[in-house]
Design an enzyme around this catalytic site. Structure first.
Site, PDB file in Angstrom:
ATOM      1  CG  HIS A 304      -7.647  -3.107  -1.153  1.00  0.00           C
ATOM      2  ND1 HIS A 304      -6.281  -3.212  -0.977  1.00  0.00           N
ATOM      3  CD2 HIS A 304      -8.039  -1.972  -0.525  1.00  0.00           C
ATOM      4  CE1 HIS A 304      -5.872  -2.187  -0.252  1.00  0.00           C
ATOM      5  NE2 HIS A 304      -6.902  -1.413   0.029  1.00  0.00           N
ATOM      6  CG  ASP A 361     -14.116   3.085   1.123  1.00  0.00           C
ATOM      7  OD1 ASP A 361     -14.117   3.768   2.147  1.00  0.00           O
ATOM      8  OD2 ASP A 361     -13.180   3.066   0.313  1.00  0.00           O
TER       9      ASP A 361
END
Ligand code: ACO
Length: 436
Positions: A304, A361
């Site tokens: 991320h 996710d």
């Protein structure tokens, strides 16, 4: 006392003001930089660039903190509903009972989609990705609701309209893509229950709502409700900065979200886990491939831009999977593969050194699969969840007097000034100067 940073360039010193956020985050205000020194900053992907001041969401990527309007995501996921969290994000405070009831009534009032919109759906190529359809439909909303928004009350209506109709359109597109009868929204159902019913109810097989599934969907959407200046939100704000209408701006956000490095990752994770399962590939082999610089393969659902520790949303999502799957008596082999993959990756030096942890996710697709949502609808589910954030951030940008049209600069690295050479001189075989 006001703080300054000092920059020295070409022997010239420039005092730049330091802006300090309410959580102590610091930024150097470089707005005078070009005018004073002729220099610009270079920051591909804007990884170190603050584009605005915002009161909506706070993130600390090193500590794994996410708060909306000050409230930790863990508390919202456990105690709130998606509608309540959306209100919080949009208005800056939790609603009173009266405000929440009014919001629910307005959501029900706005839940129908104009019948003419069905023609759009019916004429879209059958194999289109639902994200392509959704972004076109949201853009088209402007033609159905062309009024110019000037007051807070009018904006509130647009917020409710988008939140309610996008949900209906998503379910409708799924039904039409399957050639099934469209199920209309019901005024006696809550926001999430209504969506599940529109997706799965049918005249021959009535859908039975499950309290835990409705709660899980609320949690899923709360976890996606906003994430400060991410790629799709920045797309929404960039388009909005040219004073394009709110529907066009949100449509741009949907398109940005579609990519596998962003909201399309939940679909990509399931495709990756399914391929591992079907081909019987070993977990270490997958991890080795993700580390190989010559391969373009990445471990989807890992890494991320901001989080350099476990994404707090992924922690919650994993817990929800562990609760909901057994309740639904689903034994999904992909959940086991995901857990093994996480264990191997988190103890691998490459992932440790680069601070690569599961993001939201990684487990969300497993939850959506358990609910019966088809894989290509996963990014659409993300888009519905992100609506409150997109709309609130669009509005905040519009109200921010310091904002301007988004227009980054560049460092030109092409040819220096060169003369135009006529085609006859470029090509020795040519006898004619004319293009015709
Ligand atoms: N698998 C393997 N290596 C990775 C991964 C991954 N998932 N993610 C990052 N890396 C490596 C990169 O190769 C790079 O290595 P290098 O320094 O040797 O070149 C380093 O880690 C840093 O990665 P960047 O791509 O520079 O980091 P950035 O902040 O630009 O990208 C992103 C973040 C796009 C999320 C990235 O981690 C990624 O591609 N992850 C997989 C896709 C994904 O899960 N996306 C969803 C993100 S969450 C969301 O949008 C809701």
């Amino acid at each position: 006392m006001k703080e300054y940073a000092t920059l020295t360039i070409d022997g010239k010193e420039l005092k730049l003001p330091v802006i300090i956020g309410t959580e102590g985050e610091k930024a150097i205000d470089i707005r005078s930089l070009r005018q004073e020194t002729g220099c610009i900053t270079y920051d591909p992907g804007f990884a170190n660039t603050g584009s605005c001041k915002s009161k909506i969401t706070f993130m600390n990527g090193e500590k794994g903190i996410l708060r909306h309007r000050g409230i930790p995501i863990e508390q919202l996921a456990e105690k709130s509903s998606f509608v309540e969290t959306s209100y919080l994000i949009m208005h800056g405070h939790l609603p009173t009972r009266k405000e929440l009831t009014r919001t629910s009534i307005m959501l029900n009032d706005q839940s129908m989609v104009h019948e003419d919109m069905q023609f759009f759906f019916q004429n879209y190529p059958r194999l289109s990705h639902p994200m392509g359809i959704l972004s076109a439909m949201v853009n088209a909303l402007r033609s159905f609701y062309p009024e110019i928004i000037t007051t807070q009350e009018e904006f509130e209506k647009v917020f409710i309209r988008l939140l309610s109709k996008v949900r209906t359109m998503a379910a409708m597109s799924y039904k039409i893509s399957r050639g099934h009868k469209v199920i209309y929204p019901r005024t006696d159902y809550t926001y999430c229950a209504n969506f599940l019913n529109m997706m799965f109810d049918s005249p021959v097989n009535p859908y039975r709502l499950d309290r835990d599934v409705v709660k899980a969907l609320n949690t899923f959407w709360i976890l996606h409700a906003d994430h400060e200046q991410n790629c799709s939100t920045s797309a929404v704000k960039t388009v909005g900065s040219s004073q394009a209408n709110v529907y066009a701006s949100i449509s741009a956000g949907i398109t940005a979200l579609w990519g596998p490095l962003h909201g399309g990752a939940n679909q990509a994770v399931i495709e990756m886990l399914t391929a591992i399962h079907k081909k019987g590939v070993g977990i270490s082999e997958v991890v080795e491939k993700a580390k190989n610089r010559r391969s373009s393969f990445r471990l989807m659902g890992f890494g991320h831009r901001v989080y350099k520790t476990y994404d707090p949303r992924a922690k919650i999502m994993k817990k929800v999977c562990d609760k909901v799957l057994p309740k639904l008596k689903i034994n999904d082999p992909l959940l086991e593969i995901a857990k093994q993959l996480e264990e191997v990756a988190l103890s691998d030096q490459y992932f440790v050194d680069k601070n690569l942890y599961p993001n939201v996710d990684f487990y969300s697709g497993i939850l959506l699969r358990a609910m019966g949502i088809p894989t290509n609808m996963f990014p659409v589910m993300f888009a519905i969840g992100r609506l409150p954030g997109w709309i609130a951030q669009w509005k905040e940008n519009m109200d921010d007097k310091e904002q301007k049209i988004t227009r980054p600069r560049q460092i030109y690295t092409g040819l220096n000034k060169s003369p135009y050479i006529p085609i006859s001189k470029r090509d020795s075989d040519s006898e004619d100067d004319s293009d015709y």
